[in-house]
Scaffold this motif. Structure first.
Motif, PDB file in Angstrom:
ATOM      1  N   GLU A  78       0.995  -1.308  -0.025  1.00 24.87           N
ATOM      2  CA  GLU A  78       0.211  -0.070  -0.170  1.00 24.87           C
ATOM      3  C   GLU A  78       0.959   1.153  -0.039  1.00 24.87           C
ATOM      4  O   GLU A  78       2.024   1.016   0.295  1.00 24.87           O
ATOM      5  N   ASP A  79       0.252   2.386  -0.355  1.00 26.26           N
ATOM      6  CA  ASP A  79       0.999   3.791  -0.416  1.00 26.26           C
ATOM      7  C   ASP A  79       0.840   4.419   0.787  1.00 26.26           C
ATOM      8  O   ASP A  79       1.276   5.443   0.939  1.00 26.26           O
ATOM      9  N   ARG A  80      -0.036   4.215   1.544  1.00 23.78           N
ATOM     10  CA  ARG A  80      -0.183   4.794   3.007  1.00 23.78           C
ATOM     11  C   ARG A  80       0.921   4.384   3.845  1.00 23.78           C
ATOM     12  O   ARG A  80       0.689   3.173   4.552  1.00 23.78           O
ATOM     13  N   THR A  81       1.739   5.181   3.830  1.00 28.21           N
ATOM     14  CA  THR A  81       2.960   4.976   4.868  1.00 28.21           C
ATOM     15  C   THR A  81       3.265   5.992   5.931  1.00 28.21           C
ATOM     16  O   THR A  81       2.655   7.160   5.803  1.00 28.21           O
ATOM     17  N   GLY A  82       3.895   5.669   6.800  1.00 26.20           N
ATOM     18  CA  GLY A  82       4.263   6.778   7.803  1.00 26.20           C
ATOM     19  C   GLY A  82       3.398   6.585   9.014  1.00 26.20           C
ATOM     20  O   GLY A  82       3.715   7.343   9.943  1.00 26.20           O
ATOM     21  N   ASP A  83       2.203   6.347   8.899  1.00 26.70           N
ATOM     22  CA  ASP A  83       1.322   6.616  10.051  1.00 26.70           C
ATOM     23  C   ASP A  83       0.869   5.432  10.921  1.00 26.70           C
ATOM     24  O   ASP A  83       0.333   5.522  11.979  1.00 26.70           O
ATOM     25  N   ASN A  84       1.716   4.374  10.596  1.00 30.26           N
ATOM     26  CA  ASN A  84       1.717   2.964  11.498  1.00 30.26           C
ATOM     27  C   ASN A  84       0.399   2.624  11.711  1.00 30.26           C
ATOM     28  O   ASN A  84      -0.262   2.229  12.828  1.00 30.26           O
ATOM     29  N   HIS A  85      -0.913   2.861  10.690  1.00 26.33           N
ATOM     30  CA  HIS A  85      -2.215   2.349  10.911  1.00 26.33           C
ATOM     31  C   HIS A  85      -2.230   1.072  10.772  1.00 26.33           C
ATOM     32  O   HIS A  85      -1.039   0.053  10.378  1.00 26.33           O
ATOM     33  N   HIS A  86      -3.306   0.211  11.355  1.00 21.46           N
ATOM     34  CA  HIS A  86      -3.329  -1.168  11.387  1.00 21.46           C
ATOM     35  C   HIS A  86      -4.414  -1.678  10.433  1.00 21.46           C
ATOM     36  O   HIS A  86      -4.889  -0.776   9.474  1.00 21.46           O
ATOM     37  N   HIS A  87      -4.317  -2.812  10.410  1.00 14.10           N
ATOM     38  CA  HIS A  87      -5.383  -3.790   9.501  1.00 14.10           C
ATOM     39  C   HIS A  87      -6.481  -4.728  10.098  1.00 14.10           C
ATOM     40  O   HIS A  87      -6.001  -5.250  11.109  1.00 14.10           O
ATOM     41  N   LEU A  88      -7.503  -4.540   9.597  1.00 20.56           N
ATOM     42  CA  LEU A  88      -8.615  -5.507   9.872  1.00 20.56           C
ATOM     43  C   LEU A  88      -8.481  -6.353   8.628  1.00 20.56           C
ATOM     44  O   LEU A  88      -8.931  -6.022   7.402  1.00 20.56           O
ATOM     45  N   ILE A  89      -8.637  -7.867   8.892  1.00 22.40           N
ATOM     46  CA  ILE A  89      -8.448  -8.860   7.972  1.00 22.40           C
ATOM     47  C   ILE A  89      -9.705  -9.978   8.069  1.00 22.40           C
ATOM     48  O   ILE A  89      -9.467 -10.259   9.307  1.00 22.40           O
TER      49      ILE A  89
END
Ligand SMILES: [Zn+2]
Ligand SMILES: [Zn+2]
Ligand SMILES: [Zn+2]
Length: 137
Positions: A78-89
Motif C-alpha cells: 500500500e502507499d499509505r505509509t508513515g502513520d503506522n495504521h493497522h489492518h482488519l482482515i
C-alpha cells in the motif's frame, strides 16, 4: 506527475516499470505482488514478475510503499505509509481494511517499556469476520 515526483524525491531513477508499480499500489491498496503485476501489465504491457518484485522491494526500502505481511498470506502493498495504521482482515474472504491506531497518533509505537530499542513500527492485525461474511453465516 505525482508518482514521478515521489520517485525523484526519494533518489530513485524514474523508470516506466517503477512508475507502473507505484501507480498500481496507489490505485489498489493492499494488493499482492501478483495483483500489482497484473495491474502494471495493463498499463505498460509486458513486465516480468521479477521486475515487479524488484520495484516493490526498492519502493518499500525507500519508504514509498509499505509492506504488510499477514500470517499465512502473501504480502500486501500500500502507499499509505508513515502513520503506522493497522489492518482488519477477514478470515473468510481476506477483505483487508485500514484502521487507525486506537487513540491519538501512532500510540502503538510507544511500548510500555521499549528496553532501549528505537521502535519504528508496530504491526497490529485484527483478524475476524467482515460484515458481508457475518451475514452469510
Ligand atoms: Zn469477509
Ligand atoms: Zn493499510
Ligand atoms: Zn495502534
Amino acid at each position: 506527475m505525482e508518482a514521478e515526483k515521489a520517485l525523484r524525491s526519494h533518489g530513485l531513477a524514474v523508470t516506466a516499470q517503477r512508475l507502473a508499480v507505484l501507480r498500481a499500489v496507489a490505485d489498489t491498496p493492499h494488493a499482492t505482488a501478483d495483483q500489482v503485476a497484473e495491474i502494471a501489465r495493463k498499463q505498460i504491457g509486458a513486465i516480468s514478475k521479477q521486475a515487479v518484485y524488484d520495484a516493490l522491494r526498492i519502493l518499500a526500502e525507500k519508504g514509498l510503499v509499505r509492506r504488510v505481511q499477514p500470517a499465512g498470506s502473501p504480502a500486501l502493498y500500500e502507499d499509505r505509509t508513515g502513520d503506522n495504521h493497522h489492518h482488519l482482515i477477514c478470515r473468510t474472504c481476506g477483505k483487508t481494511v485500514d484502521v487507525d491506531c486506537a487513540i491519538g497518533d501512532t500510540p502503538c509505537l510507544s511500548a510500555a517499556d521499549d528496553m532501549g530499542f528505537l521502535i519504528d513500527e508496530a504491526e497490529v492485525i485484527y483478524w475476524g469476520t467482515c460484515p458481508d461474511c457475518r451475514q452469510k453465516t
